[in-house]
Design an enzyme around this catalytic site. Sequence first.
Site, PDB file in Angstrom:
ATOM      1  N   ASP A  40       0.766  -1.377   0.096  1.00  0.00           N
ATOM      2  CA  ASP A  40      -0.128  -0.104   0.214  1.00  0.00           C
ATOM      3  C   ASP A  40       0.926   1.242  -0.023  1.00  0.00           C
ATOM      4  O   ASP A  40       0.453   2.231  -0.576  1.00  0.00           O
ATOM      5  CB  ASP A  40      -0.626   0.126   1.235  1.00  0.00           C
ATOM      6  CG  ASP A  40      -2.134  -0.927   1.155  1.00  0.00           C
ATOM      7  OD1 ASP A  40      -1.975  -1.708   0.098  1.00  0.00           O
ATOM      8  OD2 ASP A  40      -2.636  -1.099   2.189  1.00  0.00           O
ATOM      9  N   LEU A  90     -11.676   7.368  -1.214  1.00  0.00           N
ATOM     10  CA  LEU A  90     -11.332   8.450  -0.379  1.00  0.00           C
ATOM     11  C   LEU A  90     -10.112   9.207  -0.717  1.00  0.00           C
ATOM     12  O   LEU A  90      -9.209   8.528  -1.169  1.00  0.00           O
ATOM     13  CB  LEU A  90     -11.542   8.321   1.013  1.00  0.00           C
ATOM     14  CG  LEU A  90     -12.877   7.792   1.814  1.00  0.00           C
ATOM     15  CD1 LEU A  90     -12.698   6.992   2.956  1.00  0.00           C
ATOM     16  CD2 LEU A  90     -13.722   8.949   1.905  1.00  0.00           C
ATOM     17  N   GLU A 120     -13.910   7.289  12.624  1.00  0.00           N
ATOM     18  CA  GLU A 120     -14.137   5.568  12.606  1.00  0.00           C
ATOM     19  C   GLU A 120     -12.815   4.974  12.235  1.00  0.00           C
ATOM     20  O   GLU A 120     -11.710   5.553  11.455  1.00  0.00           O
ATOM     21  CB  GLU A 120     -15.063   5.108  11.832  1.00  0.00           C
ATOM     22  CG  GLU A 120     -15.119   5.553  10.416  1.00  0.00           C
ATOM     23  CD  GLU A 120     -16.561   5.184   9.531  1.00  0.00           C
ATOM     24  OE1 GLU A 120     -17.584   4.979  10.406  1.00  0.00           O
ATOM     25  OE2 GLU A 120     -16.629   5.478   8.462  1.00  0.00           O
ATOM     26  N   LYS A 122     -10.492   2.644   9.832  1.00  0.00           N
ATOM     27  CA  LYS A 122     -10.216   2.446   8.469  1.00  0.00           C
ATOM     28  C   LYS A 122      -9.797   1.018   8.386  1.00  0.00           C
ATOM     29  O   LYS A 122      -8.661   0.659   8.450  1.00  0.00           O
ATOM     30  CB  LYS A 122      -9.268   3.390   7.607  1.00  0.00           C
ATOM     31  CG  LYS A 122      -9.333   3.201   6.149  1.00  0.00           C
ATOM     32  CD  LYS A 122      -8.474   3.864   5.376  1.00  0.00           C
ATOM     33  CE  LYS A 122      -8.468   3.758   4.042  1.00  0.00           C
ATOM     34  NZ  LYS A 122      -8.072   2.612   3.570  1.00  0.00           N
ATOM     35  N   CYS A 415      23.314 -27.703  16.990  1.00  0.00           N
ATOM     36  CA  CYS A 415      23.810 -26.424  17.344  1.00  0.00           C
ATOM     37  C   CYS A 415      24.744 -25.524  16.518  1.00  0.00           C
ATOM     38  O   CYS A 415      25.681 -26.002  16.318  1.00  0.00           O
ATOM     39  CB  CYS A 415      23.871 -26.237  18.898  1.00  0.00           C
ATOM     40  SG  CYS A 415      24.359 -24.396  19.406  1.00  0.00           S
ATOM     41  N   CYS A 418      27.775 -24.594  18.993  1.00  0.00           N
ATOM     42  CA  CYS A 418      28.747 -25.500  19.606  1.00  0.00           C
ATOM     43  C   CYS A 418      28.591 -26.987  19.101  1.00  0.00           C
ATOM     44  O   CYS A 418      29.207 -27.991  19.521  1.00  0.00           O
ATOM     45  CB  CYS A 418      28.094 -25.388  21.277  1.00  0.00           C
ATOM     46  SG  CYS A 418      26.624 -26.542  21.583  1.00  0.00           S
ATOM     47  N   CYS A 440      27.470 -24.146  26.125  1.00  0.00           N
ATOM     48  CA  CYS A 440      27.498 -23.602  24.549  1.00  0.00           C
ATOM     49  C   CYS A 440      27.645 -21.993  24.870  1.00  0.00           C
ATOM     50  O   CYS A 440      27.136 -21.152  25.937  1.00  0.00           O
ATOM     51  CB  CYS A 440      25.697 -23.705  24.120  1.00  0.00           C
ATOM     52  SG  CYS A 440      25.343 -22.559  22.653  1.00  0.00           S
TER      53      CYS A 440
END
Length: 726
Positions: A40, A90, A120, A122, A415, A418, A440
């Site tokens: 948008d 609008l 209000e 939107k 991991c 480690c 670790c």
Amino acid sequence: MGAEVEGVPVAALDRHAELTELVEQANWRYHVLDSPTVSDAQYDTWMRELRGIEEEHPSLRTPDSPTQKVGAPISSDFTPVAHLQRMESLDNAFNADDLASWQARAERLAERDPAPYLCELKIDGLAIALVYEKGRLVRGATRGDGRVGDDVTANVRTVAGVPHRLAGDDVPDLVEIRGEVYMPVDGFVKLNEQLVAAGKAPFANPRNSAAGSLRMKDPRITAQRPLHLIVHGVGRWEGTALPRTQSGVYERLREFGLPVSDLYKVVDDLDGINAFIEFYREHRHDPAYEIDGVVVKVDRIELQNNLGSTSRAPRWAIAYKYPPEEVNTKLLDIQVGVGRTGRVTPYGVMEPIVVAGSTVERATLHNGSEVARKGVRIGDTVVLRKAGDVIPEIVGPVVDLRDGTEREFTMPTHCPECGTALAYEKEGDADLRCPNTRACPAQLRERIFFAAGRRALDIEGLGYVAATALTQPLPPQEPPVRTEADLFDLTIERLLPIRSVVRDPDTGLPKTDPETGDPKVVAFFANQSGEPSKNAEKMLEELEKAKDQPVWRVLVALSIRHVGPPTAQAIAAEFRSIDAIAAASEEELAAVEGVGPRVAAAIRDWFEVDWHREIVDRWKAAGVRMEDEPPTDQLPQTLAGLTFVVTGTLEAFTRDEAGAALAARGGKVSSSVSKKTAFLVAGENAGSKFDKAVKLGVPILDEEGLRVLLAEGPEAAAGPAVQPEE
């Protein structure tokens, strides 16, 4: 001077043609295909540039220009139907000056004050027009080009909240209702989960999901989608008197059984409009649906008619657009990071882009299941949102832009720091964790950084780079901190030789030199002469000061699962020493306000680990305070027996300081609002806790109310409570 055609520079003609094509294509994809490929924000930028060119060269403002039309050509998949009255778009305002200009123009054209105004939300959904004859629903149509839309009557009958017959005996003979079909955020998330599980492409956002669901060829499929409607106006109205105000129209529509929002407000002036806009800027995510701004309308219908419309938009209404929280960007990679509790979290690495006012290039994806649920692939163009203007989040992919080069992401099995095999802590967990808690280096780095933070020991000079240097120096150097137990044994002599790779504080990844591409290396604790740096001296001074922090801060610094500042304050107030906490049973811990069985079990489990107990013993031997002395000049316990929650940003206090001040007077500080909460202390950007307090009727104090509470007690503070905006 450049070449011109009929007085218009060729460059302006070319750019106008280029923008026209871009906007027309975007309109077609948005309004017809329900699969936009630009955000948008980008669309609004193009339209503003196009209008600017036409203002400078009015001959380019022709009836077929996108600036003079509404929406896009209708789809060929549904029967075209003409609206009883044109559905207008609008005009947009993007700041207070735009809004003031619109108000001044309306006042000038009306030759009178156009107030009051109706404000209000939107809703970011799909515009719809419903036609009722003698109270019976006879047609539902999309906006289309504003004059002709797609007939989606069979589908719209399945939408929640759409009455097939209006209630009451005084309904108009003919009425055309305008509204917005939307999908709640929760419904959107569940729908995408189902689509991905079925091997289908997910929707990029709730607006797309609502539009696509309403245009399904089979109404039975539409009926299965969680669509809702909110009405916000009327077109044709025949047979009974139209109310004199927009707000009056809404009340009549509500009496007819139509779903009207409760979140509109009639205000008297621009100050009231701006207050409404600012409230929902901060509470943008409170409604169940997505919003992208506020619509402001002149409330009096007679004045609306007098003001009329331009070729595409009413002069009596305007849409105030919030800065975009959603943008499109390229997902370059998905990598993983390891946190202080061992949780392994995938995150997206994207082409840098500005969203909600800051540049974002990384966003969490939470866990492997979340990546699969969202259907995101490496190489996708993705929709990026900065939820609450704080946390970057990848919403989903723009599937229509895939070219086949995208690839699936697979969670690692070991991991990344480690090499330990990853595992779920218990059956049913969503998060993989590294079980090598003690050794670790990633987990240790994160825990040291956390322990030094403002919410824990508050050690200035011990930031992320310093924590990295202490735990992960360049080989062959040995890390001076192997567990938290080493933290208070640091000396200048141990620090000076340390060299470390600089890492990104968000991801833990090494930063590189832009010229050579090599990792950046620093001698963090020494200056160029090899002497102690000011940062190193400051850090050691702060470590010494931290030894005298209260017990609750020490408890937080231990990184016990689920124990944050409010919980730690409550536990420390009850037991007063780390030894007493370590010796307490689960039942005794769970009995503390705001603790409960889960937290109590986590505390017991932590103290049963031998190297955890070593941290406490070594810190105690180094002189860290492990017991709070009973105050000799104890403050009056005016808040004894009362529970408080502190939220938002205060000016004169941190949240922890406010909590400590309440606890010093006998109050208990909790992290969650409940019916037992005596007061919520709310600063700026209070968020969901504020709303829950309103819902439960809990008194809400601002910062001045907090001062009164601390100085004079709860009876004096009970009067001036913060009142929420409507």
